[in-house]
Motif scaffolding. Structure first.
Motif, PDB file in Angstrom:
ATOM      1  N   GLY A   6     -24.338 -42.295 -43.136  1.00 26.82           N
ATOM      2  CA  GLY A   6     -24.900 -43.466 -43.829  1.00 26.82           C
ATOM      3  C   GLY A   6     -26.174 -43.056 -44.833  1.00 26.82           C
ATOM      4  N   LEU A   7     -25.813 -41.795 -45.591  1.00 24.81           N
ATOM      5  CA  LEU A   7     -26.551 -41.434 -46.600  1.00 24.81           C
ATOM      6  C   LEU A   7     -26.607 -42.271 -47.834  1.00 24.81           C
ATOM      7  CD1 LEU A   7     -25.748 -37.692 -46.543  1.00 24.81           C
ATOM      8  CD2 LEU A   7     -27.654 -38.712 -45.436  1.00 24.81           C
ATOM      9  N   GLY A   8     -25.701 -43.064 -48.203  1.00 23.88           N
ATOM     10  CA  GLY A   8     -25.632 -43.503 -49.406  1.00 23.88           C
ATOM     11  C   GLY A   8     -25.051 -42.560 -50.472  1.00 23.88           C
ATOM     12  N   LEU A   9     -24.373 -43.527 -51.411  1.00 22.46           N
ATOM     13  CA  LEU A   9     -23.792 -42.484 -52.593  1.00 22.46           C
ATOM     14  C   LEU A   9     -24.908 -41.721 -53.596  1.00 22.46           C
ATOM     15  CD1 LEU A   9     -21.504 -41.246 -54.098  1.00 22.46           C
ATOM     16  CD2 LEU A   9     -21.395 -43.387 -55.493  1.00 22.46           C
ATOM     17  N   GLU A  10     -26.132 -42.596 -53.766  1.00 24.65           N
ATOM     18  CA  GLU A  10     -27.128 -41.896 -54.427  1.00 24.65           C
ATOM     19  C   GLU A  10     -27.825 -41.085 -53.754  1.00 24.65           C
ATOM     20  OE1 GLU A  10     -31.508 -43.792 -56.078  1.00 24.65           O
ATOM     21  OE2 GLU A  10     -29.780 -45.019 -56.168  1.00 24.65           O
ATOM     22  N   THR A  11     -28.189 -41.018 -52.642  1.00 23.52           N
ATOM     23  CA  THR A  11     -28.757 -39.904 -51.971  1.00 23.52           C
ATOM     24  C   THR A  11     -27.839 -38.639 -51.787  1.00 23.52           C
ATOM     25  OG1 THR A  11     -30.099 -41.689 -50.490  1.00 23.52           O
ATOM     26  CG2 THR A  11     -29.881 -39.327 -49.838  1.00 23.52           C
ATOM     27  N   PHE A  12     -26.791 -38.925 -51.536  1.00 21.45           N
ATOM     28  CA  PHE A  12     -25.625 -37.758 -51.300  1.00 21.45           C
ATOM     29  C   PHE A  12     -25.598 -36.959 -52.752  1.00 21.45           C
ATOM     30  CE2 PHE A  12     -21.459 -36.396 -52.587  1.00 21.45           C
ATOM     31  CZ  PHE A  12     -21.188 -35.411 -51.657  1.00 21.45           C
ATOM     32  N   ASN A  13     -25.567 -37.910 -53.806  1.00 15.55           N
ATOM     33  CA  ASN A  13     -25.641 -37.144 -55.120  1.00 15.55           C
ATOM     34  C   ASN A  13     -26.913 -36.457 -55.277  1.00 15.55           C
ATOM     35  OD1 ASN A  13     -23.181 -38.003 -56.130  1.00 15.55           O
ATOM     36  ND2 ASN A  13     -24.173 -39.956 -57.154  1.00 15.55           N
TER      37      ASN A  13
END
Length: 166
Positions: A6-13
């Motif tokens: 559940g990191l989210g795409l922005e956090t993953f990036n």
């Protein structure tokens, strides 16, 4: 179970490369695959990340794919819904599959779920796949691995629209 969920795409990036590689390695068990995807960041959408993940999986060597196949647990939990006679046939078919192709039968859990309530559908799929040539089956196996990767990446990222506010 994945550590990163559940990191989210922005956090993953925005993750440091090492952490992004770790999160992706949990999805596929390939350092090469995980490194290539981490290095391709940032992604603008889940679809862009999935497309890159599929493309990088296609680029892995057969040796890498054989290793990935060895990291997947057997599809034994499928047997739980089968009667004893069907279980016996399924186990024998799995053995035949390994003897024929040199690796275990890999099927994405989403494929199992879509097979409906009758676990014998998986046996039918396995039977059809035993008729494949080695080349065709490697392609099918790679497609199943890609499906598994997408499900795991979805878990790492969480829903594309984000989590609802509390």
């Amino acid at each position: 179970m994945l550590m990163h969920q559940g990191l989210g795409l922005e956090t993953f990036n925005d993750l440091p490369r090492r952490k992004a590689v770790h999160a992706l390695y949990e999805c596929c068990c390939s350092h090469t695959w995980a490194s290539r995807i981490a290095d391709a960041r940032p992604f603008r959408s889940h679809a862009e990340l999935f497309a890159r993940a599929d493309a990088e999986l296609d680029e892995l060597s057969d040796a890498d794919i054989d290793y990935l196949a060895s990291t997947h647990r057997p599809v034994g939990k499928t047997c739980a819904g089968m009667d004893v006679a069907t279980q016996s046939v399924f186990i024998d078919a799995c053995r035949m599959y390994i003897e024929r192709f040199g690796y275990g039968y890999i099927v994405c859990s989403a494929t199992l779920d879509s097979a409906g309530e009758d676990p014998r559908e998986v046996l039918v799929d396995l039977g059809h796949r035993l008729d494949n040539s080695h080349e065709t089956e490697r392609k099918v196996m790679r497609e199943e691995l890609a499906k598994v990767n997408r499900i795991r990446i979805e878990r790492v990222l969480g829903p594309e629209e984000g989590w609802p506010p509390f």
